[in-house]
Design a protein around this motif. Structure first.
Motif, PDB file in Angstrom:
ATOM      1  N   ALA A 121       0.855  -1.190   0.000  1.00 33.13           N
ATOM      2  CA  ALA A 121       0.000   0.000   0.000  1.00 33.13           C
ATOM      3  C   ALA A 121       0.886   1.234   0.000  1.00 33.13           C
ATOM      4  O   ALA A 121       2.036   1.188   0.449  1.00 33.13           O
ATOM      5  CB  ALA A 121      -0.916   0.016   1.220  1.00 33.13           C
ATOM      6  N   VAL A 122       0.320   2.325  -0.512  1.00 31.19           N
ATOM      7  CA  VAL A 122       1.002   3.613  -0.448  1.00 31.19           C
ATOM      8  C   VAL A 122       0.040   4.626   0.156  1.00 31.19           C
ATOM      9  O   VAL A 122      -1.164   4.596  -0.102  1.00 31.19           O
ATOM     10  CB  VAL A 122       1.490   4.097  -1.838  1.00 31.19           C
ATOM     11  N   ALA A 123       0.594   5.482   0.991  1.00 31.09           N
ATOM     12  CA  ALA A 123      -0.172   6.586   1.554  1.00 31.09           C
ATOM     13  C   ALA A 123       0.439   7.850   0.969  1.00 31.09           C
ATOM     14  O   ALA A 123       1.624   8.123   1.167  1.00 31.09           O
ATOM     15  CB  ALA A 123      -0.101   6.579   3.073  1.00 31.09           C
ATOM     16  N   LEU A 124      -0.364   8.571   0.216  1.00 30.76           N
ATOM     17  CA  LEU A 124       0.124   9.708  -0.570  1.00 30.76           C
ATOM     18  C   LEU A 124      -0.481  11.023  -0.092  1.00 30.76           C
ATOM     19  O   LEU A 124      -1.630  11.053   0.365  1.00 30.76           O
ATOM     20  CB  LEU A 124      -0.257   9.497  -2.039  1.00 30.76           C
ATOM     21  N   SER A 125       0.280  12.108  -0.259  1.00 30.92           N
ATOM     22  CA  SER A 125      -0.237  13.435   0.080  1.00 30.92           C
ATOM     23  C   SER A 125      -0.905  14.103  -1.120  1.00 30.92           C
ATOM     24  O   SER A 125      -1.549  15.132  -0.976  1.00 30.92           O
ATOM     25  CB  SER A 125       0.904  14.327   0.581  1.00 30.92           C
ATOM     26  N   ALA A 126      -0.735  13.502  -2.287  1.00 28.18           N
ATOM     27  CA  ALA A 126      -1.286  14.032  -3.548  1.00 28.18           C
ATOM     28  C   ALA A 126      -1.420  12.836  -4.500  1.00 28.18           C
ATOM     29  O   ALA A 126      -0.978  11.736  -4.170  1.00 28.18           O
ATOM     30  CB  ALA A 126      -0.328  15.080  -4.123  1.00 28.18           C
ATOM     31  N   PRO A 127      -2.012  13.032  -5.660  1.00 31.49           N
ATOM     32  CA  PRO A 127      -2.079  11.910  -6.607  1.00 31.49           C
ATOM     33  C   PRO A 127      -0.687  11.325  -6.871  1.00 31.49           C
ATOM     34  O   PRO A 127       0.310  12.046  -6.861  1.00 31.49           O
ATOM     35  CB  PRO A 127      -2.661  12.547  -7.872  1.00 31.49           C
ATOM     36  N   SER A 128      -0.647  10.026  -7.096  1.00 28.75           N
ATOM     37  CA  SER A 128       0.633   9.357  -7.318  1.00 28.75           C
ATOM     38  C   SER A 128       1.339   9.935  -8.541  1.00 28.75           C
ATOM     39  O   SER A 128       0.719  10.115  -9.590  1.00 28.75           O
ATOM     40  CB  SER A 128       0.415   7.854  -7.516  1.00 28.75           C
ATOM     41  N   PRO A 129       2.632  10.182  -8.413  1.00 26.54           N
ATOM     42  CA  PRO A 129       3.385  10.712  -9.555  1.00 26.54           C
ATOM     43  C   PRO A 129       3.686   9.643 -10.601  1.00 26.54           C
ATOM     44  O   PRO A 129       4.149   9.972 -11.693  1.00 26.54           O
ATOM     45  CB  PRO A 129       4.677  11.230  -8.921  1.00 26.54           C
ATOM     46  N   ILE A 130       3.428   8.377 -10.271  1.00 26.72           N
ATOM     47  CA  ILE A 130       3.641   7.286 -11.224  1.00 26.72           C
ATOM     48  C   ILE A 130       2.415   6.375 -11.199  1.00 26.72           C
ATOM     49  O   ILE A 130       1.630   6.405 -10.263  1.00 26.72           O
ATOM     50  CB  ILE A 130       4.907   6.458 -10.884  1.00 26.72           C
ATOM     51  N   ASP A 131       2.264   5.567 -12.240  1.00 27.59           N
ATOM     52  CA  ASP A 131       1.179   4.586 -12.269  1.00 27.59           C
ATOM     53  C   ASP A 131       1.531   3.447 -11.327  1.00 27.59           C
ATOM     54  O   ASP A 131       2.630   2.894 -11.392  1.00 27.59           O
ATOM     55  CB  ASP A 131       0.975   4.042 -13.692  1.00 27.59           C
ATOM     56  N   LEU A 132       0.584   3.116 -10.447  1.00 20.74           N
ATOM     57  CA  LEU A 132       0.775   2.021  -9.502  1.00 20.74           C
ATOM     58  C   LEU A 132      -0.021   0.813  -9.971  1.00 20.74           C
ATOM     59  O   LEU A 132      -1.073   0.964 -10.595  1.00 20.74           O
ATOM     60  CB  LEU A 132       0.302   2.443  -8.106  1.00 20.74           C
ATOM     61  N   THR A 133       0.460  -0.376  -9.647  1.00 20.78           N
ATOM     62  CA  THR A 133      -0.265  -1.578 -10.026  1.00 20.78           C
ATOM     63  C   THR A 133      -1.581  -1.638  -9.252  1.00 20.78           C
ATOM     64  O   THR A 133      -1.709  -1.076  -8.164  1.00 20.78           O
ATOM     65  CB  THR A 133       0.557  -2.853  -9.745  1.00 20.78           C
ATOM     66  N   SER A 134      -2.537  -2.332  -9.801  1.00 23.35           N
ATOM     67  CA  SER A 134      -3.878  -2.398  -9.195  1.00 23.35           C
ATOM     68  C   SER A 134      -3.879  -3.133  -7.853  1.00 23.35           C
ATOM     69  O   SER A 134      -4.786  -2.962  -7.054  1.00 23.35           O
ATOM     70  CB  SER A 134      -4.859  -3.065 -10.158  1.00 23.35           C
ATOM     71  N   CYS A 135      -2.856  -3.945  -7.578  1.00 22.71           N
ATOM     72  CA  CYS A 135      -2.825  -4.684  -6.310  1.00 22.71           C
ATOM     73  C   CYS A 135      -2.262  -3.837  -5.154  1.00 22.71           C
ATOM     74  O   CYS A 135      -2.277  -4.270  -4.011  1.00 22.71           O
ATOM     75  CB  CYS A 135      -2.047  -5.987  -6.458  1.00 22.71           C
ATOM     76  N   VAL A 136      -1.805  -2.627  -5.445  1.00 24.07           N
ATOM     77  CA  VAL A 136      -1.283  -1.732  -4.404  1.00 24.07           C
ATOM     78  C   VAL A 136      -2.407  -0.807  -3.955  1.00 24.07           C
ATOM     79  O   VAL A 136      -2.950  -0.045  -4.750  1.00 24.07           O
ATOM     80  CB  VAL A 136      -0.081  -0.910  -4.925  1.00 24.07           C
ATOM     81  N   ALA A 137      -2.742  -0.890  -2.667  1.00 24.01           N
ATOM     82  CA  ALA A 137      -3.784  -0.014  -2.118  1.00 24.01           C
ATOM     83  C   ALA A 137      -3.263   1.422  -2.051  1.00 24.01           C
ATOM     84  O   ALA A 137      -2.099   1.644  -1.730  1.00 24.01           O
ATOM     85  CB  ALA A 137      -4.168  -0.489  -0.718  1.00 24.01           C
ATOM     86  N   GLN A 138      -4.148   2.368  -2.398  1.00 24.49           N
ATOM     87  CA  GLN A 138      -3.776   3.782  -2.319  1.00 24.49           C
ATOM     88  C   GLN A 138      -4.577   4.445  -1.211  1.00 24.49           C
ATOM     89  O   GLN A 138      -5.804   4.357  -1.182  1.00 24.49           O
ATOM     90  CB  GLN A 138      -4.033   4.480  -3.655  1.00 24.49           C
ATOM     91  N   LEU A 139      -3.856   5.089  -0.286  1.00 29.22           N
ATOM     92  CA  LEU A 139      -4.458   5.721   0.874  1.00 29.22           C
ATOM     93  C   LEU A 139      -4.050   7.182   0.938  1.00 29.22           C
ATOM     94  O   LEU A 139      -3.052   7.581   0.347  1.00 29.22           O
ATOM     95  CB  LEU A 139      -3.988   5.000   2.152  1.00 29.22           C
ATOM     96  N   ASN A 140      -4.823   7.953   1.703  1.00 28.93           N
ATOM     97  CA  ASN A 140      -4.505   9.362   1.916  1.00 28.93           C
ATOM     98  C   ASN A 140      -3.550   9.446   3.102  1.00 28.93           C
ATOM     99  O   ASN A 140      -3.882   8.998   4.204  1.00 28.93           O
ATOM    100  CB  ASN A 140      -5.792  10.142   2.194  1.00 28.93           C
ATOM    101  N   LEU A 141      -2.386  10.022   2.904  1.00 35.57           N
ATOM    102  CA  LEU A 141      -1.375  10.133   3.948  1.00 35.57           C
ATOM    103  C   LEU A 141      -1.887  10.867   5.184  1.00 35.57           C
ATOM    104  O   LEU A 141      -1.437  10.603   6.296  1.00 35.57           O
ATOM    105  CB  LEU A 141      -0.125  10.835   3.384  1.00 35.57           C
ATOM    106  N   ASP A 142      -2.842  11.757   5.018  1.00 39.20           N
ATOM    107  CA  ASP A 142      -3.365  12.544   6.136  1.00 39.20           C
ATOM    108  C   ASP A 142      -4.581  11.918   6.811  1.00 39.20           C
ATOM    109  O   ASP A 142      -5.149  12.513   7.727  1.00 39.20           O
ATOM    110  CB  ASP A 142      -3.696  13.964   5.656  1.00 39.20           C
ATOM    111  N   ASP A 143      -4.980  10.715   6.383  1.00 39.37           N
ATOM    112  CA  ASP A 143      -6.142  10.043   6.971  1.00 39.37           C
ATOM    113  C   ASP A 143      -5.663   8.838   7.781  1.00 39.37           C
ATOM    114  O   ASP A 143      -5.712   7.697   7.326  1.00 39.37           O
ATOM    115  CB  ASP A 143      -7.115   9.625   5.872  1.00 39.37           C
TER     116      ASP A 143
END
Length: 187
Positions: free
Chosen positions: A140-162
């Motif tokens: 999983a990745v927790a990001l502060s903004a949209p990902s700067p690169i394309d992530l694979t669909s199996c990687v969860a995307q989370l809000n770094l501030d949540d």
């Protein structure tokens, strides 16, 4: 270090560049995970020398005189200090074995980016290289903004501030890990 480092409990790395907010996030996550009933241990990597002990104290004097290790204990806590002068980097596998007697539900590893463990990568826009998001161990990745690169669909995307959402993801991840381990034992 190509095979996943395993233990009798789930291990989750928190990887990020310095200044991203790893420790700040962990300070928020630990009480949230405790509220879910989880006993969480943390192993933190330090890139520099540090002192747990204070010069002038008996334990410092004993360690300086050659005692290895030194264990200082009181009713409130204990600290084990071990000199490792010939070690280039800490051995994460050895440190994890030191957690076994404590029976944690989860060990969070802060740092140790190169080790083969499942990772939650924190990425703050403008801090460090986005290549950290491409580590093969990223769950999983927790990001502060949209990902700067394309992530694979199996990687969860989370809000770094949540931190609440990140804690929920960790609980779900632990449950999935424990189910996988249980099903392997049944076979």
């Amino acid at each position: 270090m190509s095979n996943e480092l395993t233990a009798s409990f789930p291990i989750l790395g928190i990887a990020a560049w310095s200044g991203t907010g790893k420790t700040t996030l962990l300070e928020k996550l630990l009480p949230l995970l405790a509220a879910y009933g989880l006993k969480v241990a943390v192993i933190k990597h330090a890139h520099h020398s540090f002192e747990v002990d204070q010069p002038g104290k008996d334990s410092y004097k004993l360690r300086s005189a050659g005692a290895a290790p030194v264990l200082v204990a009181s009713r409130q806590r204990f600290a084990l200090m071990q000199e490792t002068p010939d070690q280039e980097e800490p051995d994460l596998a050895r440190l994890i074995t030191m957690m076994v007697p404590h029976h944690p539900d989860l060990v969070i590893v802060e740092g140790f980016k190169a080790w083969p463990i499942p990772k939650l990568v924190l990425y703050r826009d403008g801090v460090g290289d986005s290549a950290i998001l491409t580590d093969p161990w990223v769950e999983a990745v927790a990001l502060s903004a949209p990902s700067p690169i394309d992530l694979t669909s199996c990687v969860a995307q989370l809000n770094l501030d949540d931190s609440d959402a990140i804690a929920r993801w960790i609980v779900t991840w632990i449950n999935a890990k424990n189910q996988t381990v249980a099903s392997k034992k049944e076979r």
